[in-house]
Enzyme design. Structure first.
Site, PDB file in Angstrom:
ATOM      1  N   SER A 131     -11.793  -0.834  -1.734  1.00 20.58           N
ATOM      2  CA  SER A 131     -12.425  -2.442  -3.536  1.00 20.58           C
ATOM      3  C   SER A 131     -11.917  -3.150  -3.236  1.00 20.58           C
ATOM      4  O   SER A 131     -11.845  -4.072  -3.448  1.00 20.58           O
ATOM      5  CB  SER A 131     -12.139  -1.373  -4.570  1.00 20.58           C
ATOM      6  OG  SER A 131     -12.594   0.443  -4.286  1.00 20.58           O
TER       7      SER A 131
ATOM      8  N   ARG B 259      -7.837   7.292   4.307  1.00 20.72           N
ATOM      9  CA  ARG B 259      -8.476   6.721   5.744  1.00 20.72           C
ATOM     10  C   ARG B 259      -7.873   6.588   6.620  1.00 20.72           C
ATOM     11  O   ARG B 259      -8.575   6.726   7.467  1.00 20.72           O
ATOM     12  CB  ARG B 259      -8.668   5.106   4.636  1.00 20.72           C
ATOM     13  CG  ARG B 259     -10.605   5.027   4.109  1.00 20.72           C
ATOM     14  CD  ARG B 259      -9.991   3.885   3.105  1.00 20.72           C
ATOM     15  NE  ARG B 259      -8.295   3.718   2.373  1.00 20.72           N
ATOM     16  CZ  ARG B 259      -7.817   2.939   1.309  1.00 20.72           C
ATOM     17  NH1 ARG B 259      -9.397   2.195   1.343  1.00 20.72           N
ATOM     18  NH2 ARG B 259      -7.633   2.864   0.938  1.00 20.72           N
TER      19      ARG B 259
ATOM     20  N   LYS C   1      -2.789  -2.028 -13.750  1.00 23.25           N
ATOM     21  CA  LYS C   1      -3.681  -3.119 -12.309  1.00 23.25           C
ATOM     22  C   LYS C   1      -4.771  -3.965 -13.459  1.00 23.25           C
ATOM     23  O   LYS C   1      -5.770  -2.615 -13.911  1.00 23.25           O
ATOM     24  CB  LYS C   1      -3.650  -3.263 -11.529  1.00 23.25           C
ATOM     25  CG  LYS C   1      -4.484  -2.119 -11.128  1.00 23.25           C
ATOM     26  CD  LYS C   1      -4.247  -1.732  -9.719  1.00 23.25           C
ATOM     27  CE  LYS C   1      -5.162  -0.013  -9.135  1.00 23.25           C
ATOM     28  NZ  LYS C   1      -4.808   0.474  -8.000  1.00 23.25           N
TER      29      LYS C   1
ATOM     30  N   HIS D 121     -15.979   5.651  -0.403  1.00 21.86           N
ATOM     31  CA  HIS D 121     -16.381   6.365  -1.712  1.00 21.86           C
ATOM     32  C   HIS D 121     -17.460   7.111  -1.626  1.00 21.86           C
ATOM     33  O   HIS D 121     -17.327   8.477  -2.504  1.00 21.86           O
ATOM     34  CB  HIS D 121     -16.425   5.265  -3.443  1.00 21.86           C
ATOM     35  CG  HIS D 121     -14.651   5.229  -3.133  1.00 21.86           C
ATOM     36  ND1 HIS D 121     -15.151   3.153  -4.217  1.00 21.86           N
ATOM     37  CD2 HIS D 121     -13.746   5.272  -3.542  1.00 21.86           C
ATOM     38  CE1 HIS D 121     -13.830   3.305  -3.722  1.00 21.86           C
ATOM     39  NE2 HIS D 121     -12.870   4.156  -3.624  1.00 21.86           N
TER      40      HIS D 121
HETATM   41  O1  PNS Z   1      -8.588   4.735  -6.287  1.00 27.89           O
HETATM   42  P1  PNS Z   1      -6.780   5.123  -7.207  1.00 27.89           P
HETATM   43  O2  PNS Z   1      -6.149   3.715  -7.941  1.00 27.89           O
HETATM   44  O3  PNS Z   1      -5.869   4.768  -5.929  1.00 27.89           O
HETATM   45  O4  PNS Z   1      -6.442   6.469  -7.638  1.00 27.89           O
HETATM   46  C1  PNS Z   1      -5.442   6.818  -8.421  1.00 27.89           C
HETATM   47  C2  PNS Z   1      -5.666   7.340  -9.442  1.00 27.89           C
HETATM   48  C3  PNS Z   1      -6.600   7.364 -10.534  1.00 27.89           C
HETATM   49  C4  PNS Z   1      -6.081   9.273  -8.657  1.00 27.89           C
HETATM   50  C5  PNS Z   1      -4.184   7.348 -10.528  1.00 27.89           C
HETATM   51  O5  PNS Z   1      -3.556   6.084 -10.867  1.00 27.89           O
HETATM   52  C6  PNS Z   1      -3.799   8.796 -10.825  1.00 27.89           C
HETATM   53  O6  PNS Z   1      -4.429   9.867 -11.048  1.00 27.89           O
HETATM   54  N1  PNS Z   1      -3.449   8.481 -12.694  1.00 27.89           N
HETATM   55  C7  PNS Z   1      -3.451   9.544 -13.541  1.00 27.89           C
HETATM   56  C8  PNS Z   1      -2.156   9.588 -14.141  1.00 27.89           C
HETATM   57  C9  PNS Z   1      -1.190  10.921 -13.886  1.00 27.89           C
HETATM   58  O7  PNS Z   1      -1.709  11.843 -13.849  1.00 27.89           O
HETATM   59  N2  PNS Z   1      -0.797   9.934 -12.837  1.00 27.89           N
HETATM   60  C10 PNS Z   1       0.850  11.481 -11.997  1.00 27.89           C
HETATM   61  C11 PNS Z   1      -0.219  11.793 -10.803  1.00 27.89           C
HETATM   62  S1  PNS Z   1       0.562  11.279  -9.595  1.00 27.89           S
END
Ligand code: PNS
Length: 168
Positions: free
Chosen positions: A134, A96, A47, A23
């Site tokens: 993570s 990645r 989660k 990150h």
């Molecule tokens: O590190 P992660 O868990 O892969 O991040 C995921 C994240 C936070 C980018 C994604 O879950 C998110 O944007 N959540 C916010 C809700 C949202 O906007 N959902 C619709 C877009 S796909």
């Protein structure tokens, strides 16, 4: 009259439970590309995270303290709504491996449908970091493995401390 130079604000969203050196590599590279980069921690996840939003935000803030155009925040609700509230026009994400691509593509297309003005910019992970997640870092440390070099030292210390108080 001259128009002022356009300043590009980007959001780097994620769970960051906890921040890894992968990150951090992406944050450093994003900070060079955009005028301002906001690292945004998702609140209220389905989660159950190991670290609270406040703890994750604190660890991030410590890790990015040397980068003047980077700030740390948290958000809930739709990412594109949060981005709009921050006048951001870019969502930064890392890829990645091929296995990340499908999920990233789905999210980028959904976000574009929701808010076409906002572009997703995906950077390929540095090769030294492409295996770090993570989830794996938590698994390795909980089983007694060495995670030095995979996360910032302060995060390693927090993980060890957490390991003593709870099962990961
Ligand atoms: O590190 P992660 O868990 O892969 O991040 C995921 C994240 C936070 C980018 C994604 O879950 C998110 O944007 N959540 C916010 C809700 C949202 O906007 N959902 C619709 C877009 S796909």
């Amino acid at each position: 009259m001259d128009t002022p130079p356009r300043r590009i604000v980007a959001i780097y969203p994620g769970s960051f439970d906890p921040i890894t050196n992968g990150h951090l590599d992406l944050i450093r590279r994003g900070a060079r590309l955009f005028d301002r980069l906001i690292v945004a921690v998702l609140r209220n996840q389905v989660k159950q995270p190991l670290f609270s939003t406040e703890e994750r935000t604190e660890m991030l803030a410590e890790a990015v303290s040397g980068l003047p155009n980077v700030s740390v925040d948290s958000f809930d609700g739709l990412l594109v709504n949060y981005a709009t509230s921050q006048n951001a026009t870019v969502l930064l994400r890392g890829i990645r491996a091929v296995s990340d691509y499908e999920y990233e593509l789905q999210m980028a297309l959904m976000n574009r449908r929701l808010q076409p003005e906002i572009e997703t910019v995906s950077l390929m992970s540095g090769d030294a970091y492409s295996f770090i997640s993570s989830r794996l870092v938590k698994e390795v440390i909980s089983l007694g493995g060495n995670i030095a070099g995979l996360v910032p030292p302060a995060v390693e210390a927090r993980l060890k401390q957490r390991l003593h108080t709870s099962a990961l």
